[in-house]
Design a protein around this motif. Sequence first.
Motif, PDB file in Angstrom:
ATOM      1  N   HIS A 132       3.204   1.966   9.314  1.00  0.00           N
ATOM      2  CA  HIS A 132       2.918   0.833   8.443  1.00  0.00           C
ATOM      3  C   HIS A 132       3.059  -0.501   9.169  1.00  0.00           C
ATOM      4  O   HIS A 132       2.664  -1.529   8.641  1.00  0.00           O
ATOM      5  CB  HIS A 132       3.786   0.866   7.189  1.00  0.00           C
TER       6      HIS A 132
ATOM      7  N   PHE B 268      -0.700   3.943   5.332  1.00  0.00           N
ATOM      8  CA  PHE B 268      -1.255   3.224   6.477  1.00  0.00           C
ATOM      9  C   PHE B 268      -2.260   4.094   7.201  1.00  0.00           C
ATOM     10  O   PHE B 268      -2.291   5.316   7.037  1.00  0.00           O
ATOM     11  CB  PHE B 268      -0.144   2.784   7.428  1.00  0.00           C
TER      12      PHE B 268
ATOM     13  N   GLY C 209      -4.344   1.372  -0.815  1.00  0.00           N
ATOM     14  CA  GLY C 209      -3.406   2.382  -0.352  1.00  0.00           C
ATOM     15  C   GLY C 209      -2.871   3.267  -1.466  1.00  0.00           C
ATOM     16  O   GLY C 209      -3.320   3.234  -2.615  1.00  0.00           O
TER      17      GLY C 209
ATOM     18  N   ASP D  85       0.792  -1.224   0.000  1.00  0.00           N
ATOM     19  CA  ASP D  85       0.000   0.000   0.000  1.00  0.00           C
ATOM     20  C   ASP D  85       0.826   1.278   0.000  1.00  0.00           C
ATOM     21  O   ASP D  85       0.392   2.301  -0.495  1.00  0.00           O
ATOM     22  CB  ASP D  85      -0.951   0.020   1.198  1.00  0.00           C
TER      23      ASP D  85
ATOM     24  N   ASN E  50       2.023  -0.693  12.516  1.00  0.00           N
ATOM     25  CA  ASN E  50       1.160  -0.487  13.680  1.00  0.00           C
ATOM     26  C   ASN E  50       1.927  -0.260  14.978  1.00  0.00           C
ATOM     27  O   ASN E  50       1.588  -0.781  16.020  1.00  0.00           O
ATOM     28  CB  ASN E  50       0.149  -1.631  13.824  1.00  0.00           C
TER      29      ASN E  50
ATOM     30  N   THR F  24       1.492   8.491   5.166  1.00  0.00           N
ATOM     31  CA  THR F  24       2.675   7.745   4.750  1.00  0.00           C
ATOM     32  C   THR F  24       3.929   8.322   5.417  1.00  0.00           C
ATOM     33  O   THR F  24       3.830   9.194   6.265  1.00  0.00           O
ATOM     34  CB  THR F  24       2.800   7.752   3.199  1.00  0.00           C
TER      35      THR F  24
END
Length: 128
Positions: free
Chosen positions: A56, A51, A111, A48, A58, A80
């Motif tokens: 990206h 996020f 994404g 993607d 988490n 991003t």
Amino acid sequence: GEEKYCGDLGRLHGKTGTVFSGGSTCILRAPSLAYFMGSRDFHFYGVDSSFEGLSHVNRDDTDLFGHIFQVECNGKLFRTNVPLARQSEEFTVLADVLMRGGAKIQVHGQGLLPYRFRQARIKRRNVA
């Protein structure tokens, strides 16, 4: 510098080979290698380049990848960071080169990278 580095390693170990550059991430390097090995049908999942969470992966990885920001692509906003935004830019160039060589590429997802890829395909169709 990659070619010189790999050439130096080859001379050191008495071997020769081919250097695959392709970009700053494995998402950008792997297709070049696969194309060289004969693949022409590419499907990309999970690339993607953006996020919705802290990052990206988490977690808050601002220390690793710098500032997290929003980028706009044809009126749509994506969250991003610099490496992922760069990956999205480089993928567009790589995909164009591979498709000119006969590759078929599909990018799945919602994404930044998939969205940009689809927008570029629409633009190419309208120009052709």
